[in-house]
Structures are given as C-alpha cells and as structure tokens.
Design an enzyme around this catalytic site. Sequence first.
Site, PDB file in Angstrom:
ATOM      1  N   GLU A 156     -24.107   6.746 -35.056  1.00  0.00           N
ATOM      2  CA  GLU A 156     -23.695   7.742 -34.051  1.00  0.00           C
ATOM      3  C   GLU A 156     -22.745   9.070 -35.114  1.00  0.00           C
ATOM      4  O   GLU A 156     -21.601   9.322 -34.715  1.00  0.00           O
ATOM      5  CB  GLU A 156     -22.943   7.490 -32.933  1.00  0.00           C
ATOM      6  CG  GLU A 156     -23.831   6.652 -32.099  1.00  0.00           C
ATOM      7  CD  GLU A 156     -23.338   6.007 -30.910  1.00  0.00           C
ATOM      8  OE1 GLU A 156     -23.736   5.596 -29.919  1.00  0.00           O
ATOM      9  OE2 GLU A 156     -21.849   6.275 -30.918  1.00  0.00           O
ATOM     10  N   GLU A 315     -30.340   2.849 -28.322  1.00  0.00           N
ATOM     11  CA  GLU A 315     -29.441   2.179 -27.592  1.00  0.00           C
ATOM     12  C   GLU A 315     -29.560   2.984 -26.380  1.00  0.00           C
ATOM     13  O   GLU A 315     -29.722   4.081 -26.055  1.00  0.00           O
ATOM     14  CB  GLU A 315     -28.069   2.404 -27.909  1.00  0.00           C
ATOM     15  CG  GLU A 315     -27.643   1.720 -29.395  1.00  0.00           C
ATOM     16  CD  GLU A 315     -26.305   1.913 -29.569  1.00  0.00           C
ATOM     17  OE1 GLU A 315     -25.495   2.480 -28.743  1.00  0.00           O
ATOM     18  OE2 GLU A 315     -25.912   1.902 -30.741  1.00  0.00           O
ATOM     19  N   GLU A 363     -14.814  -2.676 -25.788  1.00  0.00           N
ATOM     20  CA  GLU A 363     -16.248  -2.488 -24.948  1.00  0.00           C
ATOM     21  C   GLU A 363     -16.678  -3.738 -24.162  1.00  0.00           C
ATOM     22  O   GLU A 363     -17.764  -4.021 -24.070  1.00  0.00           O
ATOM     23  CB  GLU A 363     -17.286  -1.962 -25.849  1.00  0.00           C
ATOM     24  CG  GLU A 363     -17.196  -0.734 -26.367  1.00  0.00           C
ATOM     25  CD  GLU A 363     -18.290  -0.042 -27.262  1.00  0.00           C
ATOM     26  OE1 GLU A 363     -19.093   0.996 -26.732  1.00  0.00           O
ATOM     27  OE2 GLU A 363     -18.667  -0.648 -28.264  1.00  0.00           O
TER      28      GLU A 363
END
Length: 676
Positions: A156, A315, A363
């Site tokens: 990313e 994703e 996360e």
Amino acid sequence: MPDTPETTSPGKPRLAFGGDYNPEQWPESVWQEDVRLMREAGVTMVSVGIFSWALLEPEPGAYDFGWLDRVLDLLHKHGVRVDLGTPTVAPPAWFYRAHPDALPVNREGVRYAFGSRAAICHSNPAYREAAAAVTTALARRYARHPALALWHVHNEYGVPVSACYCDHCAAHFRRWLADRYGSVDALNEAWGTAFWGQHYTSYDQIDPPRLTPTAGNPAHQLDYRRFADATMRENFRMERDILHRLAPGVPVTTNFMTALSQCDSVDYWAWGREVDLVTNDHYLITDGRRTHVNLAMAADLTRSVAGGAPWLLLEHSTSGVNWQPHNPAKRPGEMARNSLAHVARGSEGAMFFQWRQSRRGAEKFHSSMLPHAGTDSRVWREVVRLGADIGSLAALRGTRTVADVAMVWDWHSWWAQSLEWRPSRDLDARERADSFYETLYDRHLTVDFAHPEADLSGYPLVVVPALYLATEEAGRNLRRYVEGGGTLVVSCFSGIVDEHDAVHPGAYPGALRDVLGLTVEEWSPLGEGEAVRITGPGGASLEADVWTEFVVPRGAQTVWTYANGPAAGGPAVTRHRLGRGTAWYVSTRLGAKALDTVIDTACEDAGIEPRTELPTDVEVVRRCGDGGEYLFAINHTTDDAKVPLPGPGTELLAGEHAAGHLTVPAGGVRVVRLDA
C-alpha cells in the site's frame, strides 16, 4: 506476462481465494491447523512475509529463512500457492537505530518515530540499499519455489505516509526538478515565481514546500506531490527489476488502494503501467452513504487502471475493520455480495486481510477469514460458502467486464484543486466524482474511468465530474470526442488551469471553452447552507448548492436557468452541438438525484436507453470473452428482485437453468452463464 497469472495450483485454474497469512504471529503447532482449514475453505493462495523483515534479517546482512522455508513447503504440500511479499514496508528496529534519518519528516519539520508501519523516507539512500539487499536475498532463495505464484512488493504505497520533507528529500527533489525542467529559468516560468518575489537563480535554493506562514506557491506544492509519487515508484521499480532479473516469469505486483476515500497521494494511471498484474485493497467506508456504490466505483476504477484487463482484489474484509470511528460488522451475506461485486467488475478472485485474526497488535480487532470465535461462527461458515462459490466460477478467468460509459478522472487535477486558496473549500473533486458515479450507478450503467488524454471514441457518453487542471491536449481530446459523435457532460470549475496550475489564457473555462461553446465571466460560490433553484424544460425545478457561475453562451443553448441567487436569470446548464456530438455543461453543484435529470437528457443524446426494468440497488454487470458471456445480478436490497435475462443460460452458484427472468433473493447474488 500472461493476462491472467496463475494464482492457483498449476493445471487447476480457478479464481483466487485466500488472504494475508502471518504464520510468524503463531507457534508452529498452529500451522498444521491453518493449512487443514485452508483446504476446507477452498483457499487457493495466501500472501506471506509482507511485514517480516525483522525476522528474515534479524541482524544486518544475516538472514534467517528457515521458518519461511517451512511455511512455503507446508503450503505447497497442501496445494496453496503464495503471493510472496518483499517486506520493505516495515524496516527492522536495528535499521532505524543505525539510520534514524530514514524516518520521514512531516511538513512541520517533525520526524516520525519507529513503532508503526510504513515510516519511510523513500529518498533515503540507506533505505534503498537495504531494501534492494533483502529483495535480492528473497529472490535468490525462492525464485524457483513451486509454491510461488506472485511477488508482492512493499505494501500500500502512500499509506499512511507518502511525502517526506527531510534534507535527503530536498536534495532528491532538486535533482528531480533539474531533470524535469532543465534550466532554472524554465522552472521559474512554469512556477510563476515572479509572484511574491520567489524567483530562483539556482536549484540549490529550492527546498520542499515546508510549512510557510501563509499559502505557498501552488505549482511548487503540486510538483512536490508528483515528486513524492514518482519517488515511491522509483523504489517499486528497483525492487521489481531485481525480481524480474532473478525470478523471470513470475509476475510482480504491489497492492493499490484506488478507492478515492482511502488514498489520495498516488497517481494510479502511472502505477498501472508498472505492475505485471494490477491488484487492489478495498475497505468499506462507513460514513452513512451506500457503501456498495463506493465499492463498485473502486472496482471500476481499478479495472480501468488495469486497462480493462483482469485484475485481483488482494485485500478486503470479511466483516468489520478496526480503524474507523465506528466499525460495524457486515451483515449476513454482505461479505459474499462485496466479494462477488468485485469479481463482476473484473477481479480474478477475492482475497482478504487476513487469514487468522491476530491476538496482539494494532489490528487485533480487524475481522479475518478465521475469526477469534473459530470455526463455530457465522463468519467462518460464510467464508467456506464463499470459497465454494468462487470455485464454481473458474470459467470466468480471462473474461472482461463490459462498460457502458466513461468517466474522466485525473489524480493531478485532484491534487491541484485540493491546494489552498481555491474559490470554495466546499467544492470537492472527490465529492463530484462520487455524485456523478452514483447517478450512473443508479441508471444501471457500468463505468470505465479514463485519463483526460485517453481515447474516448468507444463510449457513447463521457462524464467529467471534476477537471480543474486540464492540459491543452486534454481540451483537444475532449473536442475530438464530441466532434466525432460523442456526448460529453462536464461539471463546474473544470478546464481552468494547465499542468503547472497556471490559469489558461483568456476567459474561463480555459481548455474547455471551445468544446462547451461558452465562457464564464466569474464564479460566485455560495455560503454554507445556502442553496439556489434552477428551472428547466416544462417548468421543472431542481435545487443546487455550493457553487454558481456567470455563464455566457458562445454557441451553447441554455437548457436550465438560475431562478434565484447571484446568477439569477443566467444559464445554469447548457448544451452545445459540435460536429456530430453534443457537450453539456453543469455550472453548479447538483446532488446525485438532481444530476440524474440532466444525465437523463444526455443519455437520450447518446442513444442510451433507460433501464427502468431494473430495481434500485440491484446491480447487473456483464463479463465477456473466450470463456463465454456471464451476467452478474447482485441484490443489495431486503426484497427479492426479478432481473430480465437477454437469453437462457445456467445459474452457476446453484447449478440451475435460467431463462426469461432471474429471481435474485434479498441480499443475494446470482451468476448466469448465458448460452452461446
């Protein structure tokens, strides 16, 4: 590289299904259970090693591949292929201890600290050297591993940091500018440095656009955004070229984030040309809007960045995420709808973050394929069902989504419009794109996105929701499109400046004056909460807000008129016949529903028939190719829906014959392979 890289076991072509796998977070005793459950869920590929630099290279130059060898061998034994990451998004603590200057500096001069992810100065020489070294070591170790399907570089790019303002970046920026402009005089001309006495006599005098007491030079800031994007792309190309050299034939990708709400720092038109396979990450933004519309928009944009070729959703989430102010769980069936909507719009599968939900770290509350609740859970049962559904769609591989219309979008224009001191902070390019897209979505039109200088001749209708920055070539391109018979709809505040953020000579809208057949004498933005009415054919009335303009037709016909407000009595929406086509101009901000009234007439000009037989929020998308023709019907409503079929076929998820009308249950998906 092949159009559709093999992301499943050789000789068993399927769509990809799986997710990020982080076995290093778990004892090896868990790995055997992981691969057993992967087989149960129908997993074909997992992404491995993306954040594992510290474990792969625990000390400078000392590599430990033992654990990764065992993981890849285990996955291969169980028929699961690997999207192998280069872990360059997360340098180890030892690296930052040795090179603290590799941590990025923000515009205010504050250096970020170690302890998160993607804290990288992409101009830092030590980072580049270390990234090249670990990539080389991985390529030499695993280039011929039978599990390897895909290389996954970094992660990313642009999230959460794209631009650094340190001294390394300053030196790199000067070199970049010298390559771009040649002489300093050419840069002074492009940047308009005569304004406010900013004239330079040497590149050494130029710094990044750090914090200033008031608005900085917009051309300087715009070029720095280009530089930051280009610098990240330089590093991607460095790693990609190492992998191509040492692992020939294995595709290389990096995961994009094309949703306009999730990443605004990357020019994906440029990045799409650099990867062997376009892949994307998408997460629902729960801001009160219809999330499935944003999902469709992101998927259409990703496919367009891929040039219409197959791409891969690398994703998304099985249920809730963990980084928004409110993170609701997905409702029953929503995960399958989300996944198959991406497949309908061109993805060659559906992958998730992540396989097994983490117990620790930032996360740990982000959903996963295998949740904390384990296999006796709704999420797991839906994952297994989705794996079977994805498996039944293998024949789709290589087919392409069929678009009806095009939307022009340019990241550079968005960047420029977002700078300081524009006429209204409320006129937002992304909001205009969202509204135009929603209007087309509700008309059941599938959208291709296009660069403003791309060939548009294949589309009956092209909409331009926001093109503040329009090059002269973009203006000529849009004129050619209309003269050749196309129908164009352009929104306000478009065509204003060139690539350096300099106003085009003459009256607004600059590069688009000729194609629109009008000039704009002034803008008159509205205050917060203010609105105006515009009136049109048959006395119809619409409400607009944020923005009005004093439009002077120069060949264009007035279709809608301002009924009140600053421009009362003047043209609000115009139509210009040019050559064999028509160009529309909307000089105010209309919401999606009001905008539909204008788009309806433009569709008539374009010869696009209304699809009134389809219910709202039931999307119908087609994929076609050598593998046949497939119709996806996705029902986002709470009622069963009937969708007319163009011919008989077989519904693949249930294995049933389908003809006439297809019943799509509430919240359900149907995929029909039409008979030849």
